[in-house]
Motif scaffolding. Structure first.
Motif, short mmCIF file in Angstrom:
data_model
loop_
_atom_site.label_atom_id
_atom_site.label_comp_id
_atom_site.label_asym_id
_atom_site.label_seq_id
_atom_site.Cartn_x
_atom_site.Cartn_y
_atom_site.Cartn_z
N VAL A 34 0.86 -1.18 0.00
CA VAL A 34 0.00 0.00 0.00
C VAL A 34 0.90 1.24 0.00
CG1 VAL A 34 -1.82 1.27 1.20
CG2 VAL A 34 -1.79 -1.24 1.29
N PRO A 93 -4.68 6.00 0.47
CA PRO A 93 -4.04 4.95 -0.34
C PRO A 93 -3.96 5.37 -1.80
CG PRO A 93 -6.28 4.31 0.25
CD PRO A 93 -6.01 5.59 0.96
N VAL A 133 -2.60 0.44 -4.37
CA VAL A 133 -2.67 -0.81 -3.59
C VAL A 133 -2.49 -1.95 -4.59
CG1 VAL A 133 -4.03 -2.24 -2.03
CG2 VAL A 133 -4.29 0.25 -1.95
N ALA A 144 -5.88 -1.20 3.19
CA ALA A 144 -5.67 0.23 3.39
C ALA A 144 -5.80 0.59 4.86
CB ALA A 144 -6.66 1.03 2.55
#
Length: 305
Positions: free
Chosen positions: A161, A168, A171, A244
């Motif tokens: 991440v 975020p 990812v 996240a």
């Protein structure tokens, strides 16, 4: 622009060109000065200077990261610190080898030995016996003042991440290199098309056996992008949300602003593996250049904000 220039440097060049910022690239791109009027900012390595000195040091020290996350209750893989005995008994301690052997006894599935500081999976060694442990420790202590030992765990998935201000930005999973059998070629022959992948984790018998048609074989336990793993974006959904959230918890624990945080799923549960203060997206940038540029752009907006 040199053709072999890192994506990180290219991204900074692009940002500066679009924002009227003078740029001076030194030391083959490892030091970059950026000037806008009387304001000068630096990028060093993969660090653009958004993180505090203490957050940077905590994140780059695997043992310190592990300790801080344990203090704050964030699930993480434990990393036990051992200092180089060349520093002296008062610093390294008198019984460090006995402590290592105890860890090996407590973890019959094996240990992972690696430098306390470092990235890209360099000198990360899996051991299952005392002779292997001694060899790994000697190799790492020959080039490092400290090492960490973590229990070897069967990692089901690994996700990275990229966080900026707890948002975020990217990812993505790390898909380990694998081959699919054709019923004719051996595993070694199939793997020859992937020269970056080290096959030292596989025994000769497995390497020289013909892989049945349609069977998939993972070539390494390592998820490192530099070792042949492929970045795969994680789509919006429960997995992305869960990863996240854990990454944000980890970032808050060490007080870091811009970082890449590696998470692993073990026995169905997600844990933090490590935090990197320098945000390297070279492999991701080859597949998703716009996403990587947008991420560095947002970070540089903060630098010059």
């Amino acid at each position: 622009m040199p053709s072999n220039e890192r994506i990180f440097v290219q991204a900074i060049r692009s940002y500066c060109a679009r924002h009227g910022i003078a740029i001076d690239v030194r030391a083959d791109g490892w030091l970059i000065a950026m000037d806008r009027g009387k304001t000068r900012r630096f990028a060093f390595g993969y660090d653009i200077g958004l993180n505090s000195a203490i957050a940077h040091r905590l994140a780059n020290d695997k043992s310190a990261t592990s300790e801080v996350l344990a203090l704050t209750g964030v699930p993480a893989i434990a990393h036990h610190l051992f200092l180089n005995p060349k520093l002296g008994e008062q610093i390294a301690g008198p019984r460090w080898w006995e402590a290592m052997l105890r860890l090996l006894l407590q973890n019959p599935q094996g240990l992972v030995v690696k430098p306390n500081e470092g990235t890209a999976g360099r000198s990360v060694i899996k051991v299952t016996g005392s002779a292997e442990l001694e060899q790994a420790v000697s190799e790492i202590f020959a080039m490092s003042l400290g090492l960490v030992i973590a229990p070897y765990v069967e990692i089901e998935d690994e996700v990275r991440v990229i966080l900026l201000d707890e948002t975020p930005m990217a990812v993505y999973g790390k898909e380990r290199p694998s081959v699919t059998g054709d019923g004719v070629q051996t595993l070694r022959e199939l793997a020859a098309a992937m020269p970056k992948v080290k096959l030292d984790d596989l025994d000769t018998r497995a390497l020289d056996a013909v892989v049945p048609k349609g069977e998939r074989r993972v070539l390494t336990w390592r998820h490192n992008l530099d070792a042949g793993a492929k970045p795969v974006l994680v789509a919006d959904g429960e997995l992305r949300t869960a990863c996240a959230k854990l990454a944000i918890d980890a970032a808050r624990a060490v007080g870091i602003t811009f970082a890449s945080i590696d998470l692993v799923r073990v026995d169905g549960a997600w844990q933090v593996l490590e935090i990197n203060s320098g945000v390297m997206m070279e492999a991701l940038g080859k597949l998703y250049p716009d996403l990587v540029q947008a991420t560095y752009d947002a970070a540089l907006d903060r630098v010059f904000g």
